[in-house]
Motif scaffolding. Structure first.
Motif, short mmCIF file in Angstrom:
data_model
loop_
_atom_site.label_atom_id
_atom_site.label_comp_id
_atom_site.label_asym_id
_atom_site.label_seq_id
_atom_site.Cartn_x
_atom_site.Cartn_y
_atom_site.Cartn_z
N UNK A 147 11.84 -2.36 -6.52
CA UNK A 147 12.21 -0.95 -6.59
C UNK A 147 12.22 -0.26 -5.23
N UNK A 148 11.57 -0.86 -4.24
CA UNK A 148 11.36 -0.20 -2.95
C UNK A 148 12.64 0.32 -2.30
N UNK A 149 13.72 -0.47 -2.20
CA UNK A 149 14.91 0.05 -1.51
C UNK A 149 15.47 1.32 -2.12
N UNK A 151 13.75 3.59 -3.77
CA UNK A 151 12.79 4.70 -3.68
C UNK A 151 12.70 5.30 -2.29
N UNK A 152 13.02 4.49 -1.27
CA UNK A 152 12.80 4.91 0.12
C UNK A 152 14.05 5.50 0.74
N UNK A 153 13.85 6.58 1.48
CA UNK A 153 14.92 7.13 2.30
C UNK A 153 15.12 6.24 3.52
N UNK A 154 16.26 6.33 4.19
CA UNK A 154 16.42 5.58 5.43
C UNK A 154 15.27 5.88 6.39
N UNK A 155 14.65 4.83 6.90
CA UNK A 155 13.49 4.98 7.75
C UNK A 155 12.18 5.17 7.00
N UNK A 156 12.24 5.17 5.66
CA UNK A 156 11.05 5.38 4.84
C UNK A 156 10.16 4.15 4.80
N UNK A 157 8.92 4.37 4.37
CA UNK A 157 7.88 3.34 4.41
C UNK A 157 7.19 3.23 3.06
N UNK A 158 6.81 2.01 2.69
CA UNK A 158 5.99 1.76 1.51
C UNK A 158 4.72 1.06 1.93
N UNK A 159 3.58 1.53 1.42
CA UNK A 159 2.28 0.89 1.64
C UNK A 159 1.74 0.43 0.29
N UNK A 178 14.88 -8.02 0.33
CA UNK A 178 15.62 -6.81 -0.06
C UNK A 178 15.94 -5.93 1.14
N UNK A 179 15.84 -6.51 2.33
CA UNK A 179 16.28 -5.82 3.53
C UNK A 179 15.26 -4.93 4.20
N UNK A 180 13.99 -5.01 3.79
CA UNK A 180 12.95 -4.21 4.41
C UNK A 180 12.18 -5.05 5.43
N UNK A 181 11.64 -4.39 6.43
CA UNK A 181 10.78 -5.06 7.41
C UNK A 181 9.34 -4.93 6.93
N UNK A 182 8.69 -6.05 6.73
CA UNK A 182 7.36 -6.02 6.11
C UNK A 182 6.34 -6.75 6.97
#
Length: 226
Positions: A147-149, A151-159, A178-182
């Protein structure tokens, strides 16, 4: 009778029976939260808020906070704790991101259920719903990755905080696919709690822990949308 949990010198939380009382994973997530660049323009979403401890902390840092939990008791408790802290937190009832479909946030935070369980499916009610994550502990962690992509705005972060028992590398891959840097941004070793001690024989048979192990590693994974 409801318990009062002291999270810091300035935060007193109500944690009635059936609501997850803040523990080491909560503190670790809060520590990572305090390192984020948060101000009055930051929209924060806390998924699986429980007592509302982390949501209240985000509000104290100045963020505009929405908190979600599938338990009505947790929703009520989080609202009360926000009032006690004199912080504005919008608390909604729902199943993770399904409660806020179509909305995006600058920062998403979560301490989901992640304990591996002999049962294939997490319970639909009761106290154990706060920690049971299915047979591999990843039922809710994988849902967050998926779900992360959206939910997040461009430049947004998930912890997200969880135990290494449910697979840190799998979480990193889940976000990166899913294209996020983790990356892992914090970790801590803590003694096994009552749940892990009670199911030690099963965990040993599954190869998740050794017979002499008595501590688990908690990690905070940070995933950022480009």
């Amino acid at each position: 009778m409801a318990a009062l949990t002291l999270m810091s010198m300035s935060t007193l939380l109500l944690t009635p029976p059936g609501v997850y009382a803040p523990q080491g994973d909560t503190e670790l997530l809060m520590r990572a939260l305090r390192r984020e660049d948060i101000d009055s323009s930051t929209d924060v979403l806390d998924l699986g808020t429980g007592s509302g401890a982390v949501a209240v902390q985000a509000a104290r840092l100045g963020a505009r906070v929405t908190a979600v939990d599938i338990s009505w008791l947790c929703v009520f408790t989080a609202r009360v704790n926000a009032l006690l802290a004199r912080r504005r937190v919008r608390v909604r009832h729902g199943d993770l991101a399904m409660a806020v479909t179509g909305r995006t946030y600058d920062l998403v935070i979560s301490n989901p259920p992640y304990v591996p369980s002999p049962a294939d499916r997490p319970p639909r009610g009761g106290r154990a719903r706060a920690w049971e994550g299915g047979r591999d502990g990843r039922v809710f962690v994988d849902r967050l990755c998926a779900a992360a992509p959206a939910m997040l705005r461009p430049g947004g972060t998930l912890l997200v905080v969880h135990s290494d028992l449910c697979g840190t590398d799998a979480t990193l891959r889940g976000f990166e696919e899913r294209g996020l840097r983790a990356s892992v941004v914090d970790r801590a070793e803590v003694p096994y709690g009552p749940v892990l001690r009670a199911r030690r024989p099963w965990l040993v048979r599954q190869g998740l822990i050794g017979e002499d192990d008595s501590r688990e590693e908690l990690v905070v994974v940070r995933a950022k949308r480009p």
